[in-house]
Design a protein around this motif. Sequence first.
Motif, mmCIF file in Angstrom:
data_model
loop_
_atom_site.group_PDB
_atom_site.id
_atom_site.type_symbol
_atom_site.label_atom_id
_atom_site.label_comp_id
_atom_site.label_asym_id
_atom_site.label_seq_id
_atom_site.Cartn_x
_atom_site.Cartn_y
_atom_site.Cartn_z
ATOM 1 N N ALA A 108 -7.141 25.533 28.921
ATOM 2 C CA ALA A 108 -8.080 24.947 29.446
ATOM 3 C C ALA A 108 -7.704 24.056 29.713
ATOM 4 C CB ALA A 108 -9.473 25.649 28.864
ATOM 5 N N GLY A 112 -6.605 24.102 34.606
ATOM 6 C CA GLY A 112 -8.155 24.192 33.877
ATOM 7 C C GLY A 112 -8.331 25.018 35.896
ATOM 8 N N GLN A 115 -10.395 31.160 33.311
ATOM 9 C CA GLN A 115 -10.814 31.257 32.647
ATOM 10 C C GLN A 115 -10.495 31.448 31.181
ATOM 11 O OE1 GLN A 115 -13.985 33.897 34.430
ATOM 12 N NE2 GLN A 115 -12.510 33.878 35.912
ATOM 13 N N VAL A 116 -10.922 30.592 30.198
ATOM 14 C CA VAL A 116 -10.898 30.603 28.576
ATOM 15 C C VAL A 116 -12.461 30.906 27.871
ATOM 16 C CG1 VAL A 116 -10.093 29.367 26.496
ATOM 17 C CG2 VAL A 116 -9.423 29.265 28.944
ATOM 18 N N CYS A 118 -13.248 31.001 24.013
ATOM 19 C CA CYS A 118 -12.703 30.878 22.882
ATOM 20 C C CYS A 118 -13.878 31.427 21.392
ATOM 21 C CB CYS A 118 -12.912 29.553 22.420
ATOM 22 S SG CYS A 118 -11.565 28.443 23.286
ATOM 23 N N LEU A 138 -16.517 20.935 29.665
ATOM 24 C CA LEU A 138 -16.019 21.819 29.514
ATOM 25 C C LEU A 138 -15.999 23.659 29.886
ATOM 26 C CD1 LEU A 138 -12.639 21.677 26.721
ATOM 27 C CD2 LEU A 138 -13.120 20.591 29.034
ATOM 28 N N VAL A 140 -15.804 26.423 28.941
ATOM 29 C CA VAL A 140 -14.814 27.125 27.904
ATOM 30 C C VAL A 140 -15.984 27.757 26.926
ATOM 31 C CG1 VAL A 140 -13.628 27.192 26.286
ATOM 32 C CG2 VAL A 140 -13.192 25.760 27.437
#
Length: 202
Positions: A108, A112, A115-116, A118, A138, A140
């Motif tokens: 991420a 940038g 789209q991450v 986790c 972030l 994320v």
Amino acid sequence: HEHRKLFPLADSLGEPPDDSSAAGAQALAAELAPLDVEVSPETCAQLAEFATRLWQWNERLNLTRHADWSSFAARDVTDAWQLARLLEPAERVLDLGTGGGLPGVPIALLRGDVQVTCLDQVGKKARALEDIVTALELDVQVVNARVQDHLPAAEYETVVVRAVGKLERLLKWLQPHWQRVGRLLVVKGPSWTDERYVARQK
């Protein structure tokens, strides 16, 4: 279950030492230089802050075995950098079994434009990562769930996996949901050929 804020963090570790940002960024840059990993100074500073916060949480939870700048650069950042180069603009990426956010958070930071998300099924790890992601501001998403329960409600162009389990197990988890996954990128060690052979026999 899935939500952006998992639950209040009464045991947040707070701010890292005042000098950690500059010193950490310098140490990380020095380790990355001979590895031919191209990272901007701004991103290097962000990666260093992520590592600092990860290592603080690692004193309480088993989030990573790479707790020095050398191994963080050679393994964590390098793996994420290699994966990041394979991603298309604006891809939706799932980091399956993320633990402390590896390789998802470095991806991420390096990319940038993607789209991450986790994902980890262990609540304590997801909570620690949520604290880190919030502190770093972030974009994320952190999800506390099994991948088998998460994928029916989500779609990703890419799923990345590192140090989660043998290939046979990963494929068994994902097999019912292939229509929701574009591709699978797995970071494996020397045993990957043996794992591939076993998986093909199933």
